[in-house]
Scaffold this active site. Structure first.
Site, PDB file in Angstrom:
ATOM      1  N   ASP A 110      68.320  80.703  45.812  1.00  0.00           N
ATOM      2  CA  ASP A 110      68.727  81.510  46.954  1.00  0.00           C
ATOM      3  C   ASP A 110      68.183  80.866  48.227  1.00  0.00           C
ATOM      4  O   ASP A 110      67.849  79.679  48.238  1.00  0.00           O
ATOM      5  CB  ASP A 110      68.209  82.940  46.802  1.00  0.00           C
ATOM      6  CG  ASP A 110      69.148  83.956  47.419  1.00  0.00           C
ATOM      7  OD1 ASP A 110      69.211  84.022  48.662  1.00  0.00           O
ATOM      8  OD2 ASP A 110      69.816  84.672  46.670  1.00  0.00           O
ATOM      9  N   HIS A 150      67.687  86.998  52.872  1.00  0.00           N
ATOM     10  CA  HIS A 150      68.526  87.251  51.703  1.00  0.00           C
ATOM     11  C   HIS A 150      67.752  87.044  50.404  1.00  0.00           C
ATOM     12  O   HIS A 150      67.760  87.892  49.503  1.00  0.00           O
ATOM     13  CB  HIS A 150      69.747  86.325  51.769  1.00  0.00           C
ATOM     14  CG  HIS A 150      70.772  86.554  50.718  1.00  0.00           C
ATOM     15  ND1 HIS A 150      70.718  85.947  49.486  1.00  0.00           N
ATOM     16  CD2 HIS A 150      71.899  87.305  50.729  1.00  0.00           C
ATOM     17  CE1 HIS A 150      71.769  86.308  48.770  1.00  0.00           C
ATOM     18  NE2 HIS A 150      72.500  87.140  49.495  1.00  0.00           N
ATOM     19  N   SER A 506      75.660  90.074  46.120  1.00  0.00           N
ATOM     20  CA  SER A 506      74.339  89.435  46.156  1.00  0.00           C
ATOM     21  C   SER A 506      73.251  90.395  45.709  1.00  0.00           C
ATOM     22  O   SER A 506      72.232  89.970  45.146  1.00  0.00           O
ATOM     23  CB  SER A 506      74.016  88.951  47.574  1.00  0.00           C
ATOM     24  OG  SER A 506      74.768  87.833  47.920  1.00  0.00           O
TER      25      SER A 506
END
Length: 737
Positions: A110, A150, A506
């Site tokens: 990620d 994120h 996600s």
């Protein structure tokens, strides 16, 4: 051959031996693949391409980075959480039994993960939650809030430790390794970075690798090849199917679309978590009363100590985008705007919706001098504000926020009764009280509208530089399963608030990875293939709509096997021979219409079989025809155009040789069935039917097997992909033996 090249990366393991090289453009000639593949030690080559940054929605960020909890390497004595996503997927039941994924090794590919976060162990190394961390982008050591948070959010969903916000990860007992392979833009991230991180995650011995990113499906794809090599060696790979579902039924994403990858779709959370702040308002008598509000995530500047009168648009209940036609000068006022669209239309799934949005309305107020806008939703399940598209809206408010529906209705009532309302709101940089609350989600449990869906493809032309590469569409089922991904509360970089609410596949994907960690701990002696089968076949099919009058299920291509039910998967003693039945089209139907039930329990089980139908939909609109993509178009598999999907009432009929099947302990029984495709449909528009064969066992096992097929000829659907190379970096799979 006289090739001039510089080696950039090399990869060597039992899964993949390869290297990436920078070549002199002149040395590659007209057909670089043919040239490179002719080298005896090269098995296959791919161009090095870029990977887009993560694609997700930020709903709400905690205003300040408070020290919510004490620093500790790992919290002891995990207790059952009341997290709604955990309840929806039965994670809470596993944790109640003491199953937390203890000792299972999970790798996250990620953006950067903030390992200093107290809820993520506040460190890296032995004894910490995060045991190792590596950076394969290395462009910057700074954390970009709206991108590099994120990975931190993903890590928290998977394994967050107890904290004052009252949530924990799905598998807080795992050993995490994090690999930064994605930057904030395509320029920062190449396939080499992803390959390097993926290869490192495999060689580090992770049992599960999860990736909440992807790119449009193309045939030049080294990452998918490596993912499949890794999956062949017993590693579970979960991948997000992305959030381009509004583009229609042809948005396929790699690596999620590959058969050996567990593709994760998003479902709506049962609750809407939101960060709120306290503020006050006064009416004519000067009495101060409290109300709560939340600031906009982005798209406006922070609020700075505001004490201004409130203005309510004269047509707040209408669908007109200009609520302020007769409002006059609105300078020095906070304007209340309804967060709804302006005109009726139909969305891509065929549901009634509206065009335009709240920022269109705010723009009208700004043109009349307003600098501060408060939005409110159409019901108490508040929709979070989305940042405006700066290319579309030029006049956005300097500061924006949102109030609950009930608060807005009180303001409107007071204003209509002749009361003047003055709002007093502290600067976001002050320590005024803030907290998180949760309201019910009106779309709880349904598939997220943005979650990708549709078909997978296979190449039909040889790869050659400058040639037109065609792909044939297949009736394979992706996503494989759903978990809640919209909206989800989790960790966020400490310096940027510490916690945030985000939405997207996600967010669904790390929850699925955590679920697999729970399964690996609970069923240590079961093969990975059987674990995947169990999770798929024990999943719960989800409804098409919340309308009680419509009992049909969402199409299989929307939801895969349905909502993951990990406790059922951990305790089931029934294994099916497949996770889906693909019936093909009526012109070239598949001949194998059977599956096998294996009873791995200790007693005889009787299974009752039923057919639960899902919505039938048309791939093409009336008169839309088979798509043609001209050579000058950019690479795309978006065909045909994403018009609103039309649905039909006709469904398939499944006839079983026997409606109940008895399977002795330790034995298997084959189930034969006959398919009667739906009738009365527009064959030229390629109807897709689907549904679930459900099995109710006398031992309490409840399983379902999705099926899908087409009426007509699926072969006429041939999306085009123009291949434009012009690249000088290639990854080669090398034969070192």
């Amino acid at each position: 051959m006289g090739l001039s090249a510089t080696q950039r990366y090399s990869f060597s393991s039992d899964a993949f031996n390869g290297a990436s090289y920078q070549f002199s453009p002149k040395s590659l000639g007209r057909d670089p693949h043919a040239l490179l593949n002719s080298i005896p030690s090269v098995k296959k080559s791919w161009p090095v391409e870029t990977v887009p940054g993560p694609n997700f929605t930020i709903n709400s960020i905690c205003p300040l980075a408070d020290n919510f909890h004490s620093n500790s390497k790992r919290s002891i004595g995990i207790k059952t959480t009341k997290s709604i996503p955990h309840i929806m997927t039965q994670v809470d039941r596993m944790q109640a039994e003491g199953i937390t994924g203890k000792g299972i090794k999970v790798g996250i590919l990620d953006t950067r993960v903030d390992y200093t976060h107290p809820a993520l162990g506040a460190g890296v190394g032995p004894g910490h939650l995060i045991v190792r961390q590596s950076d394969h982008v290395k462009k910057s050591n700074t954390i970009c809030e709206h991108c590099e948070g994120h990975g931190t959010h993903v890590a928290g969903i998977l394994a967050a430790q107890p904290n004052k916000l009252g949530f924990i990860g799905a598998a807080p007992g795992v050993e995490l390794s994090t690999y930064r392979v994605i930057g904030c833009s395509e320029e920062e991230t190449s396939m080499e970075s992803v390959l390097n991180g993926l290869h490192r995650a495999y060689t580090d011995g992770n049992q599960i690798i999860t990736a909440s990113f992807g790119r449009a499906e193309q045939q030049f794809d080294s990452v998918s090849s490596l993912v499949e090599y890794i999956a062949d060696r017993g590693v579970i790979v979960t991948a997000a199917i992305r959030n381009d579902g509004l583009n229609g039924r042809f948005e396929r994403i790699i690596p999620a679309s590959r058969n050996k990858v567990v593709a994760i779709g998003s479902a709506e959370n049962g609750e809407v978590p939101r960060f709120l702040r306290n503020a006050t308002y006064r009416t004519n008598d000067g009495t101060a009363k409290a109300f709560v509000w939340s600031p906009a995530v982005s798209g406006s500047s922070p609020w700075v100590d505001v004490e201004l009168p409130l203005a309510v648009g004269q047509s707040t209940e209408t669908r007109d985008c200009d609520n302020f036609k007769n409002a006059g000068d609105m300078t020095g006022k906070v304007v209340l705007v309804k967060a709804s669209a302006c005109s009726d239309t139909v969305d891509y799934m065929g549901f009634a919706t509206r065009e335009g949005d709240m920022w269109s309305k705010a723009e009208m107020a700004v043109k009349r001098g307003a600098e501060h806008v408060l939005f409110y939703s159409e019901n108490e399940a508040t929709d979070f504000m989305q940042p405006p598209d700066s290319g579309e809206f030029r006049n956005i408010p300097r500061a924006a926020g949102m109030v609950p529906y009930s608060t807005a209705q009180e303001f409107i009532r007071l204003q209509r009764s002749g009361q003047q309302i003055t709002l007093q709101m502290d600067s976001l940089n002050t320590s005024s009280q803030r907290y998180i609350d949760r309201v019910p989600n009106a779309r709880a449990g349904l598939t997220s509208k943005a979650s990708n869906w549709g078909f997978t493809y296979r190449p039909v032309d040889n790869i050659s530089l400058g040639l037109y590469l065609r792909t044939e569409f297949e009736l394979n089922v992706k996503p494989d399963v759903l978990t809640p991904g919209e909206p989800i509360l989790s960790t966020w970089p400490v310096d940027h608030g510490g916690y945030a609410v985000l939405s997207g596949t996600s967010m669904a994907t790390p929850l699925a990875a955590g679920i697999f960690a729970l399964l690996l701990e609970a069923r240590k002696n079961m093969s990975v293939a059987d674990l995947k089968t169990l999770l798929a076949t024990t999943a719960k099919p989800v409804a098409f709509t919340t309308n009680a009058q419509d009992t049909s299920l969402a199409p299989v291509l929307h939801q895969g096997s349905g909502m993951a039910q990990v406790w059922n998967a951990a305790h089931a003693t029934t294994l099916l021979s497949t996770t889906k039945l693909i019936f093909g089209d009526t012109l070239y139907p598949t001949l194998d219409r059977s599956f096998t039930i294996r009873n791995i329990g200790s007693g005889e089980v009787t299974y009752t079989l039923t057919n639960r139908v899902a919505k039938t939909f048309y791939v093409l609109g009336e008169g839309e025809g088979s798509p043609d993509v001209p050579d000058e178009e950019p690479p795309s598999l978006m065909a045909p155009s994403p018009k609103a999907v039309k649905y039909a009432d006709a469904v398939a009929e499944i006839v079983f040789a026997n409606s109940s099947v008895v399977v002795p302990a330790g034995h298997s029984v084959e189930v034969e069935l006959a398919l009667i495709p739906p009738k009365g449909l527009r064959i030229e528009s390629l109807p897709i039917y689907s549904g679930f064969i459900t099995l109710d066992g006398s031992n309490g096992d409840k399983l379902s097997l999705p099926y899908v097929g087409a009426v007509g000829s699926a072969g006429r659907m041939v999306p085009g992909l123009t291949v434009l190379l012009g690249l000088t970096c290639f990854v080669a799979l090398l034969d070192y033996l």
